[in-house]
Design a protein around this motif. Structure first.
Motif, PDB file in Angstrom:
ATOM      1  N   ARG A   1     -95.065 -31.689  51.333  1.00  0.00           N
ATOM      2  CA  ARG A   1     -95.315 -31.392  52.745  1.00  0.00           C
ATOM      3  C   ARG A   1     -95.723 -32.659  53.504  1.00  0.00           C
ATOM      4  N   ARG A   2     -96.536 -33.485  52.881  1.00  0.00           N
ATOM      5  CA  ARG A   2     -96.925 -34.751  53.512  1.00  0.00           C
ATOM      6  C   ARG A   2     -95.706 -35.649  53.722  1.00  0.00           C
ATOM      7  N   ARG A   3     -94.821 -35.668  52.745  1.00  0.00           N
ATOM      8  CA  ARG A   3     -93.602 -36.478  52.885  1.00  0.00           C
ATOM      9  C   ARG A   3     -92.733 -35.976  54.037  1.00  0.00           C
ATOM     10  N   LYS A   4     -92.572 -34.655  54.126  1.00  0.00           N
ATOM     11  CA  LYS A   4     -91.741 -34.091  55.195  1.00  0.00           C
ATOM     12  C   LYS A   4     -92.358 -34.363  56.564  1.00  0.00           C
ATOM     13  N   ALA A   5     -93.678 -34.245  56.664  1.00  0.00           N
ATOM     14  CA  ALA A   5     -94.333 -34.521  57.943  1.00  0.00           C
ATOM     15  C   ALA A   5     -94.152 -35.984  58.354  1.00  0.00           C
ATOM     16  N   ALA A   6     -94.238 -36.898  57.373  1.00  0.00           N
ATOM     17  CA  ALA A   6     -94.061 -38.320  57.677  1.00  0.00           C
ATOM     18  C   ALA A   6     -92.630 -38.606  58.137  1.00  0.00           C
TER      19      ALA A   6
ATOM     20  N   SER B   1     -96.721 -33.400  35.603  1.00  0.00           N
ATOM     21  CA  SER B   1     -97.984 -33.043  34.946  1.00  0.00           C
ATOM     22  C   SER B   1     -98.262 -31.544  34.968  1.00  0.00           C
ATOM     23  N   GLY B   2     -97.387 -30.776  35.632  1.00  0.00           N
ATOM     24  CA  GLY B   2     -97.519 -29.334  35.636  1.00  0.00           C
ATOM     25  C   GLY B   2     -98.346 -28.766  36.761  1.00  0.00           C
ATOM     26  N   THR B   3     -98.750 -29.576  37.726  1.00  0.00           N
ATOM     27  CA  THR B   3     -99.534 -29.091  38.872  1.00  0.00           C
ATOM     28  C   THR B   3     -98.580 -28.896  40.050  1.00  0.00           C
ATOM     29  N   ALA B   4     -97.984 -27.725  40.095  1.00  0.00           N
ATOM     30  CA  ALA B   4     -96.977 -27.440  41.121  1.00  0.00           C
ATOM     31  C   ALA B   4     -97.597 -27.392  42.517  1.00  0.00           C
ATOM     32  N   THR B   5     -98.825 -26.885  42.638  1.00  0.00           N
ATOM     33  CA  THR B   5     -99.463 -26.782  43.960  1.00  0.00           C
ATOM     34  C   THR B   5     -99.673 -28.170  44.572  1.00  0.00           C
ATOM     35  N   LEU B   6    -100.144 -29.122  43.759  1.00  0.00           N
ATOM     36  CA  LEU B   6    -100.348 -30.491  44.238  1.00  0.00           C
ATOM     37  C   LEU B   6     -99.016 -31.146  44.597  1.00  0.00           C
ATOM     38  N   ALA B   7     -97.986 -30.845  43.824  1.00  0.00           N
ATOM     39  CA  ALA B   7     -96.665 -31.404  44.117  1.00  0.00           C
ATOM     40  C   ALA B   7     -96.157 -30.908  45.466  1.00  0.00           C
ATOM     41  N   LEU B   8     -96.349 -29.615  45.757  1.00  0.00           N
ATOM     42  CA  LEU B   8     -95.932 -29.076  47.048  1.00  0.00           C
ATOM     43  C   LEU B   8     -96.713 -29.714  48.200  1.00  0.00           C
ATOM     44  N   THR B   9     -97.977 -29.982  47.969  1.00  0.00           N
ATOM     45  CA  THR B   9     -98.783 -30.633  49.007  1.00  0.00           C
ATOM     46  C   THR B   9     -98.229 -32.017  49.342  1.00  0.00           C
ATOM     47  N   HIS B  10     -97.891 -32.795  48.306  1.00  0.00           N
ATOM     48  CA  HIS B  10     -97.320 -34.125  48.535  1.00  0.00           C
ATOM     49  C   HIS B  10     -95.954 -34.022  49.219  1.00  0.00           C
TER      50      HIS B  10
END
Length: 249
Positions: free
Chosen positions: A111-116, A100-109
């Motif tokens: 980071r959540r995946r890596k933390a999990a 959808s073109g929202t790179a900032t939101l993609a990076l946030t998700h």
């Protein structure tokens, strides 16, 4: 029963008890404790399907430790499954946000995946350590039971010797006599065996060669019968000639 069967039965029993009303639960617990099939310590009840042993207090600490390890393992396994689901969901959301073109939101998700996933690795390490601790504790309990068994065996053997009046010297003398008799029997059997099976290898090889020739002759005969089923002297061994066949009708 294997550990898997025991865990399944424990889960079934826990499900039955969890569905009981409070009054019925209290009655069941009091009945089990009074009949020496359970031990209640605060909010923890330990069941003994075969009844509590006389050395329960000595085994109480190890049994409680095993129970705590088992409960912790179940909780960690449940957490690992939840973290893996969270990591998968975060991955899907990151892909959607990227498209959808929202790179900032993609990076946030991401980071959540890596933390999990990092937490999954940490939980897996804890689970491995708990497995090792559980095996060590069970091995220690088994060693203790083995020592108690040998101690009981020693006491029983000493009692039998006292009652029978047989000392260790008599036992050693009897065993030496048995070994000597067995040795003489073995020598006799060996002598008879050598005399019975003293066969010349040349004669045995010659006999074996004759058997091979007989088998070869029989194989040739069988092959000839398959090619010429009627034999050489039979009228049906070969197809009739044109002169013997007669005119065609």
């Amino acid at each position: 029963f294997s550990r898997r069967d025991t865990n399944a039965k424990s889960m079934q029993l826990g499900e039955v008890l969890s569905n009981l009303p409070d009054r019925a639960m209290t009655l069941v617990i009091e009945t089990l404790v009074k009949s020496n099939y359970a031990h209640l310590d605060g909010y923890v009840i330990t069941l003994f399907p075969r009844g509590m042993t006389s050395n329960h207090e000595a085994n109480k600490t190890s049994d409680e430790a095993l129970f705590q390890i088992h409960s912790t393992k179940i909780a960690i396994q449940t957490r690992i499954r939840r973290l893996e689901a969270d990591a998968q969901l975060a991955k899907q959301n990151a892909v959607k946000a990227k498209r959808s073109g929202t790179a900032t939101l993609a990076l946030t998700h991401m980071r959540r995946r890596k933390a999990a996933l990092d937490e999954v690795d940490r939980c897996a390490t804890i689970l491995t350590n708990l497995d090792t601790s559980e095996l060590s504790l069970e091995r220690a309990k088994g060693d203790k039971q083995l020592i108690q068994t040998f101690s009981t065996l020693k006491i029983a053997m000493e009692g039998i010797r006292r009652e029978s009046g047989v000392n260790s010297e008599d036992v050693h003398e009897l065993m030496n006599d048995v070994r000597e008799d067995a040795k003489m029997s073995s020598l006799s059997a060996s002598a008879f065996g050598d005399a019975a099976f003293d066969i010349d290898e040349d004669e045995l090889n010659a006999e074996f060669k004759l058997l091979e020739e007989e088998c070869a002759i029989e194989a040739c005969a069988i092959e000839a019968c398959e090619i010429f089923p009627g034999g050489g002297g039979d009228d049906h061994a070969y197809p009739p000639s044109d002169s013997e066949r007669g005119p065609d009708v």
